[in-house]
Design a protein around this motif. Structure first.
Motif, PDB file in Angstrom:
ATOM      1  N   ALA A 233      41.700  37.351  36.872  1.00  0.00           N
ATOM      2  CA  ALA A 233      42.037  36.265  37.769  1.00  0.00           C
ATOM      3  C   ALA A 233      42.286  37.227  39.179  1.00  0.00           C
ATOM      4  N   ASP A 234      41.677  36.666  40.090  1.00  0.00           N
ATOM      5  CA  ASP A 234      41.678  37.204  41.453  1.00  0.00           C
ATOM      6  C   ASP A 234      41.878  38.633  41.700  1.00  0.00           C
ATOM      7  N   PRO A 235      41.070  39.666  40.911  1.00  0.00           N
ATOM      8  CA  PRO A 235      41.309  41.070  40.998  1.00  0.00           C
ATOM      9  C   PRO A 235      41.154  41.815  42.126  1.00  0.00           C
ATOM     10  N   ASP A 236      40.568  41.089  43.041  1.00  0.00           N
ATOM     11  CA  ASP A 236      40.528  42.103  44.439  1.00  0.00           C
ATOM     12  C   ASP A 236      41.699  41.606  45.359  1.00  0.00           C
ATOM     13  N   ASP A 237      42.320  40.528  44.938  1.00  0.00           N
ATOM     14  CA  ASP A 237      43.210  40.136  46.112  1.00  0.00           C
ATOM     15  C   ASP A 237      44.679  40.415  45.470  1.00  0.00           C
ATOM     16  N   VAL A 238      44.883  40.891  44.429  1.00  0.00           N
ATOM     17  CA  VAL A 238      46.404  40.849  43.789  1.00  0.00           C
ATOM     18  C   VAL A 238      46.727  42.219  43.337  1.00  0.00           C
ATOM     19  N   SER A 239      47.926  42.602  43.045  1.00  0.00           N
ATOM     20  CA  SER A 239      48.316  43.764  42.461  1.00  0.00           C
ATOM     21  C   SER A 239      48.879  43.584  40.849  1.00  0.00           C
ATOM     22  N   VAL A 240      48.746  42.056  40.636  1.00  0.00           N
ATOM     23  CA  VAL A 240      49.010  41.903  39.185  1.00  0.00           C
ATOM     24  C   VAL A 240      47.924  41.205  38.767  1.00  0.00           C
ATOM     25  N   ILE A 241      46.929  41.913  37.952  1.00  0.00           N
ATOM     26  CA  ILE A 241      45.669  41.312  37.727  1.00  0.00           C
ATOM     27  C   ILE A 241      46.003  40.741  36.175  1.00  0.00           C
ATOM     28  N   TYR A 242      45.523  39.588  36.074  1.00  0.00           N
ATOM     29  CA  TYR A 242      45.679  38.983  34.826  1.00  0.00           C
ATOM     30  C   TYR A 242      44.344  38.800  33.938  1.00  0.00           C
ATOM     31  N   LEU A 243      44.313  39.212  32.946  1.00  0.00           N
ATOM     32  CA  LEU A 243      42.900  39.188  31.966  1.00  0.00           C
ATOM     33  C   LEU A 243      43.074  37.886  31.031  1.00  0.00           C
ATOM     34  N   LEU A 244      42.318  36.979  31.377  1.00  0.00           N
ATOM     35  CA  LEU A 244      42.439  35.618  30.544  1.00  0.00           C
ATOM     36  C   LEU A 244      40.958  35.557  29.815  1.00  0.00           C
ATOM     37  N   ILE A 245      41.436  34.883  28.699  1.00  0.00           N
ATOM     38  CA  ILE A 245      40.307  34.905  27.756  1.00  0.00           C
ATOM     39  C   ILE A 245      39.919  33.521  27.569  1.00  0.00           C
ATOM     40  N   ASP A 246      40.480  32.339  28.171  1.00  0.00           N
ATOM     41  CA  ASP A 246      40.245  30.991  28.197  1.00  0.00           C
ATOM     42  C   ASP A 246      40.106  30.577  29.758  1.00  0.00           C
ATOM     43  N   GLU A 247      39.745  29.124  29.954  1.00  0.00           N
ATOM     44  CA  GLU A 247      39.632  28.527  31.306  1.00  0.00           C
ATOM     45  C   GLU A 247      41.177  28.710  31.818  1.00  0.00           C
ATOM     46  N   PRO A 248      41.283  29.033  33.204  1.00  0.00           N
ATOM     47  CA  PRO A 248      42.481  29.048  33.790  1.00  0.00           C
ATOM     48  C   PRO A 248      43.470  28.008  33.728  1.00  0.00           C
ATOM     49  N   ALA A 249      42.647  26.832  33.569  1.00  0.00           N
ATOM     50  CA  ALA A 249      43.383  25.464  33.517  1.00  0.00           C
ATOM     51  C   ALA A 249      44.158  25.164  32.220  1.00  0.00           C
ATOM     52  N   ASN A 250      43.683  25.772  31.062  1.00  0.00           N
ATOM     53  CA  ASN A 250      44.266  26.098  29.782  1.00  0.00           C
ATOM     54  C   ASN A 250      45.433  26.994  29.664  1.00  0.00           C
ATOM     55  N   TYR A 251      45.765  27.571  30.685  1.00  0.00           N
ATOM     56  CA  TYR A 251      47.033  28.349  30.786  1.00  0.00           C
ATOM     57  C   TYR A 251      48.095  27.453  31.586  1.00  0.00           C
ATOM     58  N   PHE A 252      48.020  27.374  32.931  1.00  0.00           N
ATOM     59  CA  PHE A 252      48.609  26.328  33.560  1.00  0.00           C
ATOM     60  C   PHE A 252      47.961  26.317  35.022  1.00  0.00           C
ATOM     61  N   GLU A 253      48.422  25.605  35.826  1.00  0.00           N
ATOM     62  CA  GLU A 253      47.974  25.067  37.116  1.00  0.00           C
ATOM     63  C   GLU A 253      47.708  26.206  38.054  1.00  0.00           C
ATOM     64  N   HIS A 254      48.460  27.495  37.979  1.00  0.00           N
ATOM     65  CA  HIS A 254      48.419  28.253  39.005  1.00  0.00           C
ATOM     66  C   HIS A 254      48.092  29.695  38.397  1.00  0.00           C
ATOM     67  N   ALA A 255      47.487  29.600  37.436  1.00  0.00           N
ATOM     68  CA  ALA A 255      46.855  30.956  36.757  1.00  0.00           C
ATOM     69  C   ALA A 255      46.146  31.548  37.704  1.00  0.00           C
ATOM     70  N   VAL A 256      45.408  31.043  38.727  1.00  0.00           N
ATOM     71  CA  VAL A 256      44.385  31.541  39.725  1.00  0.00           C
ATOM     72  C   VAL A 256      44.860  30.839  41.138  1.00  0.00           C
ATOM     73  N   ALA A 257      44.688  31.547  41.843  1.00  0.00           N
ATOM     74  CA  ALA A 257      44.978  31.160  43.584  1.00  0.00           C
ATOM     75  C   ALA A 257      44.193  29.769  43.590  1.00  0.00           C
ATOM     76  N   GLU A 258      44.832  28.907  44.204  1.00  0.00           N
ATOM     77  CA  GLU A 258      44.093  27.601  44.440  1.00  0.00           C
ATOM     78  C   GLU A 258      42.971  27.654  45.336  1.00  0.00           C
ATOM     79  N   ALA A 259      42.954  28.536  46.124  1.00  0.00           N
ATOM     80  CA  ALA A 259      41.586  28.789  47.110  1.00  0.00           C
ATOM     81  C   ALA A 259      40.438  28.926  46.114  1.00  0.00           C
ATOM     82  N   ASN A 260      40.614  29.518  45.025  1.00  0.00           N
ATOM     83  CA  ASN A 260      39.482  29.496  44.154  1.00  0.00           C
ATOM     84  C   ASN A 260      39.191  28.412  43.263  1.00  0.00           C
ATOM     85  N   ILE A 261      39.791  27.157  43.401  1.00  0.00           N
ATOM     86  CA  ILE A 261      39.513  26.231  42.556  1.00  0.00           C
ATOM     87  C   ILE A 261      39.448  24.884  43.516  1.00  0.00           C
ATOM     88  N   GLY A 262      39.210  24.944  44.644  1.00  0.00           N
ATOM     89  CA  GLY A 262      39.316  23.727  45.336  1.00  0.00           C
ATOM     90  C   GLY A 262      39.371  24.077  46.967  1.00  0.00           C
TER      91      GLY A 262
END
Length: 244
Positions: A195-224
């Protein structure tokens, strides 16, 4: 050298050790909980001035099987933090970024933000992280345990994690570990992503669609389209230039 977290959600069991360790280290008061009334094991319901870290619970049905996703949420300590960009427009150095670690720190000066300005600073965050204490006016969030890191210790949440979900170190090392883990997990979980590895210092490794975690799992700029949050952040830059 800047520091980074790698949070490997494939290993999270929702023990909430990280959440409790964060609360204890920062000496944050207890929250009244409402688990029975809102039908989730997640507790509290959201981040707040007394919880800088929250393990989010998400469940959904997939091919007739209930799937659980756990997300140990915290500030992402953005490489270029929009909250600081906008905060500097109102009160210089109310929000600072440690040059050595990259930690984004909310200081006592955030009390000088009006309630409206504090709301705009929160809106500037693409992950909806900062919270304001309406009694004191102080804005707060995860500090990266910056004082511990400077003393050569791990952040409290990383120190107590029993499963390897929480990792911390030099940014270059964490990015390398992230890519290695991603390659392994993609064999079983083809939707796995960073999730957004180039932009953040807290990098999440997701194994499912971001939306299946919660609405802010990735930056809004990346989904709309650009939201109010990103728009406000871009406005901060010319204002800062005018003040310089």
């Amino acid at each position: 050298m800047p520091k980074s977290f790698l949070i490997d959600t494939s290993r999270c069991t929702a023990c909430r050790g990280c959440q409790i360790a964060c609360k204890e280290w920062n000496e944050l008061p207890a929250n009244k909980t409402t688990q029975y009334h809102w039908g989730s094991h997640q507790n509290p319901q959201d981040l707040n001035p007394n919880n800088y870290k929250l393990v989010r619970f998400s469940e959904h049905l997939e091919d007739g099987v209930i799937r659980w996703n756990f997300f140990p949420e915290q500030c992402r300590h953005c490489v270029v933090p929009p909250c600081k960009e906008l905060g500097d427009v109102y009160v210089e150095e109310a929000i600072v970024q440690d040059e050595k670690t990259g930690a984004v720190i909310f200081t006592e000066k955030t009390k000088k933000f009006s309630k409206e300005e504090a709301g705009e600073v929160r809106d500037a965050c693409p992950y909806n992280i900062p919270r304001r204490n309406d009694q004191t006016g102080l804005m707060s969030k995860c500090t990266m345990c910056n004082e511990r890191v400077h003393a050569g210790m791990l952040p409290a949440c990383v120190k107590v994690c029993p499963t390897g979900t929480m990792n911390f170190g030099e940014r270059e090392d964490m990015l390398k570990l992230a890519e290695q883990r991603l390659a392994v997990l993609k064999k079983k979980w083809p939707k796995a992503m960073l999730a957004d590895p180039d932009d953040v210092s807290v990098i999440y490794l997701l194994i499912d669609e971001p939306a299946n975690y919660f609405e802010h799992a990735v930056a809004e700029a990346n989904i709309g389209p650009m939201s109010k949050k990103q728009f406000l952040a871009t406005l901060a830059r010319p204002f800062k230039a005018m003040k310089a």
